[in-house]
Design an enzyme around this catalytic site. Structure first.
Site, PDB file in Angstrom:
ATOM      1  CD  GLU A 150      -4.827 -11.929  -7.204  1.00  0.00           C
ATOM      2  OE1 GLU A 150      -4.275 -11.077  -7.927  1.00  0.00           O
ATOM      3  OE2 GLU A 150      -4.288 -13.004  -6.923  1.00  0.00           O
ATOM      4  CB  CYS A 173      -7.767  -5.104 -11.491  1.00  0.00           C
ATOM      5  SG  CYS A 173      -7.974  -6.686 -12.307  1.00  0.00           S
ATOM      6  CD  GLU A 184      -7.486   0.497  -9.395  1.00  0.00           C
ATOM      7  OE1 GLU A 184      -7.772   0.480  -8.188  1.00  0.00           O
ATOM      8  OE2 GLU A 184      -7.386  -0.541 -10.080  1.00  0.00           O
TER       9      GLU A 184
HETATM   10  P1  NAD Z   1     -13.397  -2.492  -2.396  1.00  0.00           P
HETATM   11  O1  NAD Z   1     -12.070  -2.624  -1.765  1.00  0.00           O
HETATM   12  O2  NAD Z   1     -14.202  -1.285  -2.137  1.00  0.00           O
HETATM   13  O3  NAD Z   1     -14.330  -3.729  -1.983  1.00  0.00           O
HETATM   14  C1  NAD Z   1     -13.941  -5.049  -2.268  1.00  0.00           C
HETATM   15  C2  NAD Z   1     -14.723  -5.987  -1.386  1.00  0.00           C
HETATM   16  O4  NAD Z   1     -14.284  -5.832  -0.040  1.00  0.00           O
HETATM   17  C3  NAD Z   1     -16.230  -5.774  -1.371  1.00  0.00           C
HETATM   18  O5  NAD Z   1     -16.870  -7.021  -1.403  1.00  0.00           O
HETATM   19  C4  NAD Z   1     -16.456  -5.052  -0.057  1.00  0.00           C
HETATM   20  O6  NAD Z   1     -17.760  -5.239   0.464  1.00  0.00           O
HETATM   21  C5  NAD Z   1     -15.417  -5.728   0.824  1.00  0.00           C
HETATM   22  N1  NAD Z   1     -15.005  -4.989   2.021  1.00  0.00           N
HETATM   23  C6  NAD Z   1     -15.084  -3.672   2.264  1.00  0.00           C
HETATM   24  N2  NAD Z   1     -14.546  -3.397   3.477  1.00  0.00           N
HETATM   25  C7  NAD Z   1     -14.119  -4.563   3.988  1.00  0.00           C
HETATM   26  C8  NAD Z   1     -13.457  -4.937   5.194  1.00  0.00           C
HETATM   27  N3  NAD Z   1     -13.151  -4.031   6.137  1.00  0.00           N
HETATM   28  N4  NAD Z   1     -13.139  -6.224   5.388  1.00  0.00           N
HETATM   29  C9  NAD Z   1     -13.431  -7.147   4.444  1.00  0.00           C
HETATM   30  N5  NAD Z   1     -14.067  -6.865   3.286  1.00  0.00           N
HETATM   31  C10 NAD Z   1     -14.392  -5.580   3.059  1.00  0.00           C
HETATM   32  O7  NAD Z   1     -13.164  -2.686  -3.984  1.00  0.00           O
HETATM   33  P2  NAD Z   1     -14.234  -2.576  -5.162  1.00  0.00           P
HETATM   34  O8  NAD Z   1     -14.572  -1.146  -5.360  1.00  0.00           O
HETATM   35  O9  NAD Z   1     -15.335  -3.564  -4.991  1.00  0.00           O
HETATM   36  O10 NAD Z   1     -13.367  -3.111  -6.389  1.00  0.00           O
HETATM   37  C11 NAD Z   1     -12.518  -2.308  -7.128  1.00  0.00           C
HETATM   38  C12 NAD Z   1     -11.082  -2.621  -6.798  1.00  0.00           C
HETATM   39  O11 NAD Z   1     -10.828  -4.015  -6.998  1.00  0.00           O
HETATM   40  C13 NAD Z   1     -10.116  -1.902  -7.717  1.00  0.00           C
HETATM   41  O12 NAD Z   1      -9.055  -1.388  -6.962  1.00  0.00           O
HETATM   42  C14 NAD Z   1      -9.637  -3.006  -8.647  1.00  0.00           C
HETATM   43  O13 NAD Z   1      -8.377  -2.775  -9.229  1.00  0.00           O
HETATM   44  C15 NAD Z   1      -9.643  -4.194  -7.740  1.00  0.00           C
HETATM   45  N6  NAD Z   1      -9.689  -5.442  -8.519  1.00  0.00           N
HETATM   46  C16 NAD Z   1      -8.562  -6.223  -8.570  1.00  0.00           C
HETATM   47  C17 NAD Z   1      -8.549  -7.384  -9.331  1.00  0.00           C
HETATM   48  C18 NAD Z   1      -7.312  -8.236  -9.413  1.00  0.00           C
HETATM   49  O14 NAD Z   1      -7.412  -9.391  -9.807  1.00  0.00           O
HETATM   50  N7  NAD Z   1      -6.152  -7.728  -9.053  1.00  0.00           N
HETATM   51  C19 NAD Z   1      -9.705  -7.767 -10.030  1.00  0.00           C
HETATM   52  C20 NAD Z   1     -10.832  -6.949  -9.939  1.00  0.00           C
HETATM   53  C21 NAD Z   1     -10.816  -5.788  -9.179  1.00  0.00           C
END
Ligand code: NAD
Length: 495
Positions: A264, A298, A396
């Site tokens: 997501e 998001c 975004e």
């Molecule tokens: P991010 O991608 O920076 O981090 C997301 C998660 O991934 C964190 O828990 C992080 O620690 C982990 N992570 C980082 N590197 C990783 C790796 N190499 N392998 C596995 N996990 C790893 O995102 P964020 O800043 O926490 O969240 C914001 C983003 O999330 C925005 O783009 C937003 O649109 C999206 N989002 C989407 C939805 C949806 O339902 N589509 C809902 C909420 C947020």
């Protein structure tokens, strides 16, 4: 310093939750947890490593293959366990609301709604736990063959969460997965781990979950990567950015055992204001559609199309609605918008505001600067007359920034452009014309399309994306079904 401080936690946040026990991390690193309203450190949690993750996965694996949750409990017992979680959340809602409001900077009034939604999620998915159904497809080619399907839980699920809705998104993931009979390793966003740990405490307190069914590891990239790389995980459920999501997809395809993945990801959701729209109501809906959760949403409405016949009449209403949003201490009931999550996000949003002004040459109508001289506050920001291809209109930002695009004349042209939007999470239209509404909802390929409302989500309707917004669905029967796999049983009764 805020007048509101974190309540005493009934668990030691320096421990992680594995196999039904609060356990010291094997890593020596810790990371700070902040209050984004002030920038103060309010807690520290372990920065878990691959060995912690392996312990958590082994616990979930053993619980799945040998424990009572999958092998002895009936669907009705799992249903009752989920209802007990909903009751425990309800009983401790004041603590959850305060902890999450302080850790995320969300207005406490939003937390009332998010906790209501989370309780509803556990009650809703409890109702599926005793209704796992297969199909009987016997006697199609041969009278002696009984063919039927049984649906079984997908197995050990590894969840990686984003920071922006820590408790609510946990519910989106955990409630259907538990209802389906899976076991779980959960990693919250590194900035916002506290309500996930509190949730583990509440789940344990119900006394209805055998050890290893639900495990929590805290930390960031290292432990997240270890989770997607672990061979005993059967499904990865990821919420986060497109860049990390693509890494997750690549990694899960490279492990020894391929596994199901649901990602997501981000969004850049358009809204369209048609000439027959109610301009006063729409201005409020657009502003809350964009600025809710300080824009860190998001599905936030971040590119707005306004018909040329009403453009000049609509903009002052939009400006007034944005300027009337009450910013203030998030724990005060009157506050409507809080800060962004941390220094990194603050800098990112301010950089996009610079890009909007200097590179995209967009017109700044209001906001565009820091609010308050503390924490990570940014004023609600509106750019107008923005080129639909401008960076602020297509990338975004994840902050309180709305791009009102140059006026449009034809809905067909808007649809043609939006079909090429990199993201396909959500969209909205404000109109009373059923033909325009039908055209928009039929032709756009976005996971959620709102008509005369925005941001409303329900436990019973699926949520997810097209294109770079990801794949898989959360919420609704569809998410529950995503934690089940069919087995075909073929029985020759003449034997
Ligand atoms: P991010 O991608 O920076 O981090 C997301 C998660 O991934 C964190 O828990 C992080 O620690 C982990 N992570 C980082 N590197 C990783 C790796 N190499 N392998 C596995 N996990 C790893 O995102 P964020 O800043 O926490 O969240 C914001 C983003 O999330 C925005 O783009 C937003 O649109 C999206 N989002 C989407 C939805 C949806 O339902 N589509 C809902 C909420 C947020």
């Amino acid at each position: 310093m805020s007048a509101f401080s974190l309540p005493a936690l009934p668990f030691d946040e320096k421990l992680i939750y594995i196999n039904g026990k609060w356990t010291p991390s094997l890593a020596t690193a810790i990371h700070d947890v902040e209050n984004p309203d002030t920038g103060d450190v309010i807690a520290v949690v372990p920065e878990c490593n691959a060995q912690d993750l392996d312990n958590a996965v082994q616990a979930a694996y053993n619980a799945f293959h040998d424990g009572p949750w999958v092998n002895e409990y009936s669907g009705a017992e799992r249903r009752d366990a989920l209802i007990a979680v909903a009751d425990a959340i309800e009983e401790h809602r004041a603590e959850l609301e305060l902890i999450e409001s302080i850790n995320t900077g969300k207005p406490i009034s939003d937390m009332h709604v998010e906790v209501d939604d989370t309780i509803d999620l556990f009650r809703h998915f409890a109702g599926y736990a005793d209704k796992v159904e297969g199909r009987h497809i016997g006697h199609q080619t041969n009278q002696t063959i009984e063919g039927y399907t049984v649906k079984v839980p997908v197995g050990v699920v590894g969840f990686i969460n984003a920071f922006n809705y820590p408790l609510n998104l946990l519910g989106w993931k955990v409630a259907p997965a538990l209802a389906a009979g899976c076991t779980i390793v959960f990693k919250p966003g590194p900035q916002t781990p506290l309500t996930t740990l509190y949730f583990a405490y509440l789940l344990e307190k119900t006394g209805k979950f055998p050890p290893g069914v639900f495990n929590v590891v805290t930390g960031g990239t290292e432990v997240g990567q270890a989770l997607v790389d672990h061979d005993l995980i059967d499904k990865v459920g990821f919420t986060g950015s497109v860049a990390t999501g693509k890494k997750v997809i690549r990694s899960t395809a490279s492990t020894q055992n391929v596994r199901t993945t649901s990602v997501e990801l981000g969004g850049k959701s358009p809204g369209v204001v048609m000439p027959d729209a109610d301009l006063d109501k729409t201005a409020q809906l657009v502003v809350s559609g964009c600025m809710a959760n300080a824009g860190m949403n998001c599905n936030a409405l971040t590119r707005l199309w306004v018909h040329r016949d009403i453009y000049d009449a609509f903009l002052p209403k939009l400006k007034a609605a944005a300027e009337n949003i009450v910013l203030g201490t998030p724990q005060e009931e009157t506050t409507a918008m809080g800060p962004v999550i941390d220094r990194r996000q603050f800098d990112r949003v301010m950089e996009y505001i610079r890009i909007g002004k200097e590179e995209d040459k967009a017109e700044l109508m209001t906001g565009g600067e820091r609010a308050f001289d503390r924490g990570y506050w940014i004023k609600p920001t509106l750019f107008v007359n923005v080129d639909p291809k401008a960076r602020i209109a297509t990338e975004e930002i994840f902050g309180p920034v709305l791009s009102v695009l140059k006026p449009f004349g034809s809905l067909d042209e808007v649809i043609a452009i939006e079909r090429r939007n990199e993201f396909g999470l959500a969209a909205g239209i404000f109109s009373r014309n059923h033909q325009d509404i039908a055209k928009f909802t039929r032709k756009l390929r976005n996971g959620t399309i709102w008509v005369n409302t925005f941001n409303a989500l329900f436990s019973y309707l699926p949520f997810g994306g097209f294109r770079n917004s990801g794949f898989g669905r959360e919420l609704g029967y569809e998410s529950f079904d995503g934690y089940l796999v069919p087995k075909a049983i073929i029985d020759d009764v003449s034997y």
